[in-house]
Design a protein around this motif. Structure first.
Motif, PDB file in Angstrom:
ATOM      1  N   ASN A 118       0.827  -1.207   0.000  1.00 37.04           N
ATOM      2  CA  ASN A 118       0.000   0.000   0.000  1.00 37.04           C
ATOM      3  C   ASN A 118       0.860   1.256   0.000  1.00 37.04           C
ATOM      4  O   ASN A 118       1.825   1.355   0.752  1.00 37.04           O
ATOM      5  N   THR A 152      -4.753   4.674  -4.110  1.00 37.48           N
ATOM      6  CA  THR A 152      -6.210   4.854  -4.068  1.00 37.48           C
ATOM      7  C   THR A 152      -6.622   5.889  -5.110  1.00 37.48           C
ATOM      8  O   THR A 152      -5.807   6.676  -5.591  1.00 37.48           O
ATOM      9  N   ASP A 179      -6.583   0.477  -5.303  1.00 39.04           N
ATOM     10  CA  ASP A 179      -7.163  -0.133  -4.106  1.00 39.04           C
ATOM     11  C   ASP A 179      -8.557   0.444  -3.848  1.00 39.04           C
ATOM     12  O   ASP A 179      -8.855   1.554  -4.287  1.00 39.04           O
ATOM     13  N   ASP A 180      -9.369  -0.320  -3.135  1.00 41.89           N
ATOM     14  CA  ASP A 180     -10.701   0.152  -2.710  1.00 41.89           C
ATOM     15  C   ASP A 180     -11.506   0.672  -3.891  1.00 41.89           C
ATOM     16  O   ASP A 180     -12.256   1.657  -3.752  1.00 41.89           O
TER      17      ASP A 180
HETATM   18 MG    MG Z   1      -6.202   1.151   0.978  1.00 42.89          MG
END
Ligand code: MG
Ligand code: C2E
Ligand code: MG
Ligand code: MG
Length: 279
Positions: A118, A152, A179-180
């Protein structure tokens, strides 16, 4: 509101807010020393190929066990690291440690295809970021194609800057994942114009598969595939969710149904057990 309810108080914060503020400052102070005191450690969550059921990779996640506060959840301490700027040094420590770990597993006969790390928006916007990644890849000798950096959707809002940084990262040979996905602002057609390899469907959508949430997940998977992204489902917890995702040809997944995030030793044991099962 609280002022009207109790009629007398003119304080600027409710008791709850001031408790939160106190915790915030105390945590911030504890965090300054956390790296030096070895209070941070890493856990690894298996990333599974949903077609073959083989664990092909891992997402590394940060944990903090503080002497005074015990385990503090990442959703609470990551924002703190970001606000103090410490996420830069801690982020580099995470990346370096995880790359080394994956090389160690490879030496032990357990090569992973992918390590997902991340990246905070604060890291991504840092001038030194690309150079830091390059240096860590050089020092650890990790094959850049094994590394996937998770960003993100928010960092893509500044199109010019993000495009430039993403292209520099692609030049290093690393992969980029969003991500997400689905919780932010970007649409898939917009991502098409950026050098992105993978999208990770946010776990909130996966949990809705238990209650008629198929349409949205299905749409993301199909559009993702049409645009040549690898699609990963995160937060798979039930057989029902897994079966549906496999039927829709979602390529990869992670979630408690396979394993929670594991300490390095446990992760190695998990790989070993798995290897024994498939032989
Ligand atoms: Mg994340
Ligand atoms: P994320 O990157 O989306 O990570 C996935 C989160 O989902 C992790 O939470 C993981 O433990 C959790 N998870 C995995 N499978 C399941 C499942 O089946 N059900 C449920 N309910 N949850 C599942 P975690 O470790 O608490 O991390 C939360 C967030 O904190 C991460 O979301 C990420 O945004 C951030 N974070 C964690 N570690 C790092 C790090 O090393 N660097 C940065 N920049 N952020 C991190
Ligand atoms: Mg992630
Ligand atoms: Mg996520």
């Amino acid at each position: 509101k609280s002022k009207q309810q109790n009629g007398s108080s003119y304080s600027f914060s409710t008791p709850k807010q001031s408790l939160e503020m106190e915790r915030y400052y105390l945590l911030q102070r504890e965090m300054e020393q956390a790296l030096d005191l070895n209070e941070f450690f890493l856990v690894y969550q298996p990333l599974v190929n949903l077609e073959t059921n083989v664990t092909e990779g891992a997402e590394v996640l940060l944990r903090w066990n503080n002497a005074k506060f015990g385990f503090v959840p990442p959703t609470e301490f990551i924002p703190l690291l970001e606000e103090t700027g410490q996420i830069i040094s801690v982020g580099n420590w995470i990346l370096r440690s995880a790359c080394k770990q994956v090389q160690d597993w490879k030496d032990l006969g357990f090569p992973l295809k992918k390590l997902s790390v991340n990246v905070s928006p604060v890291q991504f916007r840092d001038q030194e970021f690309v150079r830091d990644v390059e240096a860590i890849l050089n020092d650890t000798n990790l094959d850049p194609s094994c590394l996937e950096l998770e960003i993100t959707e928010g960092v893509l809002l500044n199109v010019e800057v993000s495009r430039k940084v993403l292209l520099q990262l692609k030049d290093l040979g690393v992969n980029i994942s969003i991500d997400d996905f689905g919780t932010g602002y970007s649409s898939l057609s917009y991502l098409k114009h950026l050098p992105v390899d993978t999208i990770k469907i946010d776990k909130s959508f996966i949990s809705e598969l238990d209650s008629d949430g198929e349409v949205l997940v299905n749409t993301i998977i199909n559009m993702g595939h049409n645009l040549h992204f690898t699609v990963i489902a995160e937060g798979i917890e039930t057989e029902k969710q897994l079966t549906y995702l496999q039927q829709q040809n979602c390529q990869k997944g992670q979630g408690y149904i396979f394993s929670k995030p594991l300490k390095a030793q446990e992760f190695l044991r998990y790989l070993f057990r798995f290897e024994a099962l498939t032989k």
